[in-house]
Scaffold this active site. Structure first.
Site, PDB file in Angstrom:
ATOM      1  N   LYS A 156      -1.330   4.646  12.370  1.00 49.40           N
ATOM      2  CA  LYS A 156      -1.751   5.233  11.093  1.00 49.40           C
ATOM      3  C   LYS A 156      -2.585   6.499  11.297  1.00 49.40           C
ATOM      4  O   LYS A 156      -2.856   6.888  12.433  1.00 49.40           O
ATOM      5  CB  LYS A 156      -2.494   4.175  10.269  1.00 49.40           C
ATOM      6  CG  LYS A 156      -1.629   2.945   9.941  1.00 49.40           C
ATOM      7  CD  LYS A 156      -0.591   3.213   8.859  1.00 49.40           C
ATOM      8  CE  LYS A 156       0.565   2.236   8.792  1.00 49.40           C
ATOM      9  NZ  LYS A 156       0.267   0.864   8.435  1.00 49.40           N
TER      10      LYS A 156
HETATM   11  C1  PLP Z   1       0.755  -0.520   8.025  1.00 48.35           C
HETATM   12  C2  PLP Z   1       0.912  -1.002   6.632  1.00 48.35           C
HETATM   13  C3  PLP Z   1       0.290  -2.166   6.148  1.00 48.35           C
HETATM   14  C4  PLP Z   1      -0.417  -3.129   7.055  1.00 48.35           C
HETATM   15  O1  PLP Z   1      -1.443  -2.546   7.766  1.00 48.35           O
HETATM   16  P1  PLP Z   1      -2.083  -3.356   9.007  1.00 48.35           P
HETATM   17  O2  PLP Z   1      -3.389  -2.643   9.232  1.00 48.35           O
HETATM   18  O3  PLP Z   1      -1.145  -3.248  10.142  1.00 48.35           O
HETATM   19  O4  PLP Z   1      -2.272  -4.757   8.561  1.00 48.35           O
HETATM   20  C5  PLP Z   1       0.393  -2.477   4.824  1.00 48.35           C
HETATM   21  N1  PLP Z   1       1.090  -1.698   3.972  1.00 48.35           N
HETATM   22  C6  PLP Z   1       1.732  -0.593   4.389  1.00 48.35           C
HETATM   23  C7  PLP Z   1       2.468   0.233   3.396  1.00 48.35           C
HETATM   24  C8  PLP Z   1       1.672  -0.217   5.736  1.00 48.35           C
HETATM   25  O5  PLP Z   1       2.331   0.875   6.167  1.00 48.35           O
END
Ligand code: PLP
Length: 371
Positions: A164
């Site tokens: 991210k």
């Molecule tokens: C990455 C993601 C999540 C989950 O995030 P984590 O930190 O890995 O639990 C939820 N929603 C979307 C749209 C994502 O891209």
């Protein structure tokens, strides 16, 4: 991180607190509750707004499973909704048609890092008495009409997963303006215990604690928070680099009639977590999968965002969704090629991606017209 190890307080403590304060300030939120993933943030957010058995939650089908699965954990039914063409975020008119007396919440996903049509979503929520939980896993730092994403809905959930826009390896944050929601999320994120470990083990605290609810174990470590604080300080610089890469891609591909570039909407700051290209398959003899394979053979890593949730086995089997239910999302999925976009990419890396994509398109188009 070295400081954390030297201090010896590696688990949740002063750095996690500081990260919460600094992150909340960066998005203009009253509270930030640091947790160990965005999935955890969504779960405690849904729990805090009172989601329970029999409730329905409106979720775009074009998202990652945890947006819906965490509501399902609480007994709620994820009611999937199609996206609109263009920016590929939740179609608000279709969401309105899916509202029933059981609908409790709506969950905008700021797809790719660009804010949804928040005015329309907040208006719908107000008219129908729905809570709004934003899945902002892609959307830090992003803004809508000059205001950072983080305070529009009842709770906004961010991800610091390793891919991210900022990362703590694993981590997340639930931001809210509401004191009660913040207190409930904080409680549920750490066993339902009324004091966190920091207060219990320091001189200002005591040995006494009470278990007020059957809570989860979702706390963020100080080791992770130490990474987060450094990442947070660099978030602006990293965004500017991603913006520059997105600009190059938009210029290179924007006028190519075999490619559809992401729609960039006015009044927003785009976090550019994803650059999701769509192939105009009608103009290309090679399939999307072959396109991905060709890029892989040239050493370029790609992905697909997303396989819509209604096509996934467990959602189909449990809730009866079928292929064809959400045609806009399915069409976007069929054409999807997410290109690399991250701050460490060099100009030469970007050139290489652009050359490879244009070469693949050009080659295949000439073979199309000659044969
Ligand atoms: C990455 C993601 C999540 C989950 O995030 P984590 O930190 O890995 O639990 C939820 N929603 C979307 C749209 C994502 O891209």
């Amino acid at each position: 991180m070295a400081d954390v190890v030297r201090d010896g307080w590696i688990n949740t403590g002063p750095r996690a607190k500081a990260f919460e304060t600094e992150f909340a300030a960066a998005v203009g939120a009253r509270h930030g509750v640091a947790v160990n993933s965005c999935t955890a943030a969504l779960h405690v957010a849904y729990e805090a707004i009172g989601l329970r058995d029999g409730d329905e939650v409106l979720v775009p089908t074009m998202t990652f499973t945890s947006t819906a699965a965490t509501a399902w954990h609480l007994g709620a039914r994820p009611v999937l909704v199609d996206i609109r063409e263009g920016d590929e975020t939740l179609d608000v008119e279709k969401a309105e048609r899916a509202v029933t007396p059981r609908t409790k919440a709506i969950v905008p996903v700021h797809y790719g890092g660009q804010a949804c049509e928040l005015d329309a979503i907040l208006d719908l929520a107000k008219r129908k008495g729905l809570r709004v939980v934003e899945d902002a896993a892609h959307a830090f730092p992003a803004s809508y009409k000059g205001r950072p994403i983080g305070t529009f809905g009842d709770v906004t959930c961010f991800s610091f997963y390793s891919t991210k826009t900022i990362t703590t390896a694993e981590g997340g944050m639930a931001c809210t303006q509401d004191d009660d929601l913040a207190a409930r999320m904080r409680l549920m994120a750490l066993h339902g215990i009324s004091k966190d470990a920091w207060k219990r083990y320091t001189s200002e605290g005591s040995w006494y604690y009470e278990v007020l609810a059957p809570g989860y174990k979702y706390n963020l470590t100080d080791l992770a928070a130490a990474i987060g604080r450094v990442q947070l300080a660099r978030a602006g610089d990293m965004l500017r680099r991603r913006e520059a890469i997105a600009k190059r891609y938009l210029e290179a591909f924007g006028s190519n009639d075999a490619l559809i570039v992401p729609t960039v909407l006015p009044d927003r700051t785009h976090a550019w977590h994803l650059f999701s290209l769509r192939l105009r398959l009608e103009a290309l003899p090679l399939s999307r999968d072959a396109f991905l394979d060709e890029l892989k053979a040239r050493g370029i890593g790609t992905s697909v965002h997303y396989i819509p949730l209604h096509l996934q086995p467990c959602y189909r089997e449990t809730f009866g969704f079928r292929p064809g239910d959400f045609p806009v999302a399915e069409d976007a999925y069929r054409r999807s090629v997410s290109l690399p976009i991250y701050s460490k990419m060099t100009d030469a890396d970007v050139d290489r991606v652009i050359d490879a994509v244009l070469d693949l398109v050009g080659k295949n188009r000439s073979s199309d017209t000659t044969g």
